[in-house]
Scaffold this active site. Sequence first.
Site, PDB file in Angstrom:
ATOM      1  N   GLY A  99       0.839  -1.200   0.000  1.00 57.30           N
ATOM      2  CA  GLY A  99       0.000   0.000   0.000  1.00 57.30           C
ATOM      3  C   GLY A  99       0.867   1.240   0.000  1.00 57.30           C
ATOM      4  O   GLY A  99       2.018   1.214  -0.455  1.00 57.30           O
ATOM      5  N   SER A 100       0.314   2.313   0.520  1.00 54.84           N
ATOM      6  CA  SER A 100       1.013   3.601   0.441  1.00 54.84           C
ATOM      7  C   SER A 100       2.093   3.722   1.524  1.00 54.84           C
ATOM      8  O   SER A 100       2.064   3.009   2.537  1.00 54.84           O
ATOM      9  CB  SER A 100      -0.007   4.724   0.611  1.00 54.84           C
ATOM     10  OG  SER A 100      -0.591   4.624   1.891  1.00 54.84           O
TER      11      SER A 100
ATOM     12  N   GLY B 265       2.029   2.410   5.314  1.00 52.53           N
ATOM     13  CA  GLY B 265       3.137   1.506   5.650  1.00 52.53           C
ATOM     14  C   GLY B 265       3.831   1.916   6.942  1.00 52.53           C
ATOM     15  O   GLY B 265       4.215   1.076   7.751  1.00 52.53           O
TER      16      GLY B 265
ATOM     17  N   GLU C  57       5.572  -3.328   1.086  1.00 50.13           N
ATOM     18  CA  GLU C  57       5.720  -2.997  -0.346  1.00 50.13           C
ATOM     19  C   GLU C  57       4.963  -1.702  -0.552  1.00 50.13           C
ATOM     20  O   GLU C  57       3.729  -1.701  -0.584  1.00 50.13           O
ATOM     21  CB  GLU C  57       5.116  -4.116  -1.211  1.00 50.13           C
ATOM     22  CG  GLU C  57       5.875  -5.421  -1.140  1.00 50.13           C
ATOM     23  CD  GLU C  57       7.217  -5.375  -1.855  1.00 50.13           C
ATOM     24  OE1 GLU C  57       7.539  -4.342  -2.480  1.00 50.13           O
ATOM     25  OE2 GLU C  57       7.951  -6.367  -1.781  1.00 50.13           O
TER      26      GLU C  57
ATOM     27  N   GLU D 215       9.196  -9.221  -2.157  1.00 51.11           N
ATOM     28  CA  GLU D 215       8.288 -10.310  -2.495  1.00 51.11           C
ATOM     29  C   GLU D 215       8.848 -11.012  -3.729  1.00 51.11           C
ATOM     30  O   GLU D 215       9.654 -10.447  -4.469  1.00 51.11           O
ATOM     31  CB  GLU D 215       6.881  -9.772  -2.772  1.00 51.11           C
ATOM     32  CG  GLU D 215       6.245  -9.209  -1.511  1.00 51.11           C
ATOM     33  CD  GLU D 215       4.768  -8.883  -1.655  1.00 51.11           C
ATOM     34  OE1 GLU D 215       4.406  -8.115  -2.563  1.00 51.11           O
ATOM     35  OE2 GLU D 215       3.979  -9.393  -0.841  1.00 51.11           O
TER      36      GLU D 215
HETATM   37  P1  NAD Z   1      -3.420   2.428   1.233  1.00 48.99           P
HETATM   38  O1  NAD Z   1      -2.150   2.459   2.016  1.00 48.99           O
HETATM   39  O2  NAD Z   1      -4.379   3.525   1.382  1.00 48.99           O
HETATM   40  O3  NAD Z   1      -4.237   1.094   1.551  1.00 48.99           O
HETATM   41  C1  NAD Z   1      -3.667  -0.190   1.406  1.00 48.99           C
HETATM   42  C2  NAD Z   1      -4.390  -1.144   2.336  1.00 48.99           C
HETATM   43  O4  NAD Z   1      -4.122  -0.777   3.696  1.00 48.99           O
HETATM   44  C3  NAD Z   1      -5.909  -1.154   2.193  1.00 48.99           C
HETATM   45  O5  NAD Z   1      -6.355  -2.494   2.324  1.00 48.99           O
HETATM   46  C4  NAD Z   1      -6.356  -0.319   3.393  1.00 48.99           C
HETATM   47  O6  NAD Z   1      -7.666  -0.597   3.820  1.00 48.99           O
HETATM   48  C5  NAD Z   1      -5.336  -0.718   4.420  1.00 48.99           C
HETATM   49  N1  NAD Z   1      -5.161   0.232   5.538  1.00 48.99           N
HETATM   50  C6  NAD Z   1      -5.473   1.549   5.575  1.00 48.99           C
HETATM   51  N2  NAD Z   1      -5.124   2.074   6.772  1.00 48.99           N
HETATM   52  C7  NAD Z   1      -4.555   1.074   7.488  1.00 48.99           C
HETATM   53  C8  NAD Z   1      -3.959   0.998   8.775  1.00 48.99           C
HETATM   54  N3  NAD Z   1      -3.881   2.055   9.581  1.00 48.99           N
HETATM   55  N4  NAD Z   1      -3.446  -0.190   9.173  1.00 48.99           N
HETATM   56  C9  NAD Z   1      -3.475  -1.264   8.364  1.00 48.99           C
HETATM   57  N5  NAD Z   1      -4.041  -1.255   7.142  1.00 48.99           N
HETATM   58  C10 NAD Z   1      -4.574  -0.099   6.693  1.00 48.99           C
HETATM   59  O7  NAD Z   1      -2.955   2.237  -0.282  1.00 48.99           O
HETATM   60  P2  NAD Z   1      -3.878   2.230  -1.578  1.00 48.99           P
HETATM   61  O8  NAD Z   1      -4.299   3.630  -1.853  1.00 48.99           O
HETATM   62  O9  NAD Z   1      -4.882   1.147  -1.465  1.00 48.99           O
HETATM   63  O10 NAD Z   1      -2.836   1.745  -2.683  1.00 48.99           O
HETATM   64  C11 NAD Z   1      -2.048   2.600  -3.433  1.00 48.99           C
HETATM   65  C12 NAD Z   1      -0.622   2.598  -2.907  1.00 48.99           C
HETATM   66  O11 NAD Z   1      -0.113   1.261  -2.899  1.00 48.99           O
HETATM   67  C13 NAD Z   1       0.303   3.369  -3.816  1.00 48.99           C
HETATM   68  O12 NAD Z   1       1.167   4.155  -3.020  1.00 48.99           O
HETATM   69  C14 NAD Z   1       1.105   2.284  -4.519  1.00 48.99           C
HETATM   70  O13 NAD Z   1       2.348   2.693  -4.987  1.00 48.99           O
HETATM   71  C15 NAD Z   1       1.191   1.245  -3.455  1.00 48.99           C
HETATM   72  N6  NAD Z   1       1.497  -0.067  -4.030  1.00 48.99           N
HETATM   73  C16 NAD Z   1       2.716  -0.630  -3.789  1.00 48.99           C
HETATM   74  C17 NAD Z   1       3.049  -1.854  -4.371  1.00 48.99           C
HETATM   75  C18 NAD Z   1       4.390  -2.494  -4.146  1.00 48.99           C
HETATM   76  O14 NAD Z   1       4.501  -3.690  -4.381  1.00 48.99           O
HETATM   77  N7  NAD Z   1       5.399  -1.773  -3.709  1.00 48.99           N
HETATM   78  C19 NAD Z   1       2.108  -2.500  -5.173  1.00 48.99           C
HETATM   79  C20 NAD Z   1       0.872  -1.896  -5.389  1.00 48.99           C
HETATM   80  C21 NAD Z   1       0.575  -0.678  -4.807  1.00 48.99           C
END
Ligand code: NAD
Length: 469
Positions: free
Chosen positions: A218-219, A223, A240, A448
Amino acid sequence: MSDFTMTIGGKSAPAVDSFDVINPATGAAFTTAPECTKAQLDTAMQAAADAYRTWRRDEAARREVLQRCAAVITERAGELAPILTQEQGKPLPQAFAEIMGAAMWFTYTATLQLPVEVLQDDESAHIEVRRRPLGVVAAITPWNFPLILATWKIAPALLAGNTVVLKPSPFTPLTSLKLGELLRDVVPAGVVNVISGGNDLGGWMTSHPIPRKISFTGSVATGKKVAAAAAPDLKRVTLELGGNDPAIVLPDANPKEIAARLFWGAFQNCGQVCSAIKRVYAPEAMYDTLVGELAEIARGVRVGNGLEDDIQMGPLNNRPQFERVKELVEDAKKNGARIAAGGETMGGAGYFYRPTVVAEVADGVRLVDEEQFGPALPIVAYKKVEDAIESANASHFGLGGSVWGGNAERAVEIAKELECGTAWVNKHLDLSPATPFGGAKWSGIGVENGRWGLYGFTELQTVNVERGA
Ligand code: NAD
């Protein structure tokens, strides 16, 4: 009632509450997903912990199960693909590709080995180093590639002997829920649990006492929260996170020849790829030609509802992301940028934004410095290659990067200068199940895929046997 159910302990869990799932091509809710309660999360975690006791013991059986996971995903791809298109937005052939990629990942992972290394074996001692599973894995995924990113976690976690509780993004819960349903007949009860809910549920998972590992994609902002939540219990983490991948085009590159590859390295999945090209550095002498080539491709892209025929690019996945891309392009315009193609929405209720090429823009502008995660690509001119390398590395991000040039050896030398997890030459976004994938700096911790990704779901155990006594 939702057509999609959570899988807890090998069974469908009743939905106490639910939330809407929006089709980004229409902007309207088309179904609902169950909202997992705290009590249901406890049940899922306990089911995973109970299943772990036996699951960790039989490696050969686990390999067979992984092969069966691949088979069931392949068999049901026709059912999964339109669900993925409707929840995520990507065109149907790309949804199929993601699903078949998930099956391929299971198949490949089933062939990986968990080697035992013997360090000493003589009359005084036998010492070997083994890889043990960690226990229950909390797997949390984003909305851009919900099915394949779940697979990157489930397949190696299971092969290593762990059990899993998976939570997809609330924007794209459906294919993951469906996967959980399909796997009920394939994996023993409790080995894979799939729950759905909002961001709070993610927080409950990372602070839950049962999981020993959090595998998060995620973001960067989330993270960091995950890392903080893992710390008090010293849970293992793989993070990631986001990227802002630079592509450096060298003066000896042929702009006409590379333009299409460069373009799709940036615009695949409507730019919503963690390791997509997010900024291009082009030499001054080639600048106008390259911008012209990219803009021409952008104008020809067929954008539309991914369920329709012959669509190359769908909408952005959700309203906040749609608003963010608009805002970043407007901000670039205010800072003197020229819109070479696109630069506007397509009207209608869906989250459609025209493929956008942004010229005459520089480091320091948000569109260049931040992760746009959408179909708007800034092209920055440089004078000296050293300046471009400096700019590429002047970022908290470090997921991927690429160098494009006629002299491959020279390009490779420059690629090695990039501070990132994957450095491509004359391509971008080429991923394989055999290759470790992860980020430097704020783009992540751990990797990964490949054997390195598998090892991330294990810990070393030294077994040291006295023989001399
Ligand atoms: P996000 O961080 O908003 O959400 C990702 C996940 O985390 C969702 O399931 C969300 O519900 C959950 N989440 C939210 N708050 C949380 C918390 N406090 N504790 C635990 N989990 C929580 O990210 P997004 O907007 O869904 O995805 C986009 C981001 O993901 C972009 O920054 C993108 O670059 C990144 N991404 C990275 C990879 C990689 O492999 N490096 C791959 C795909 C996407």
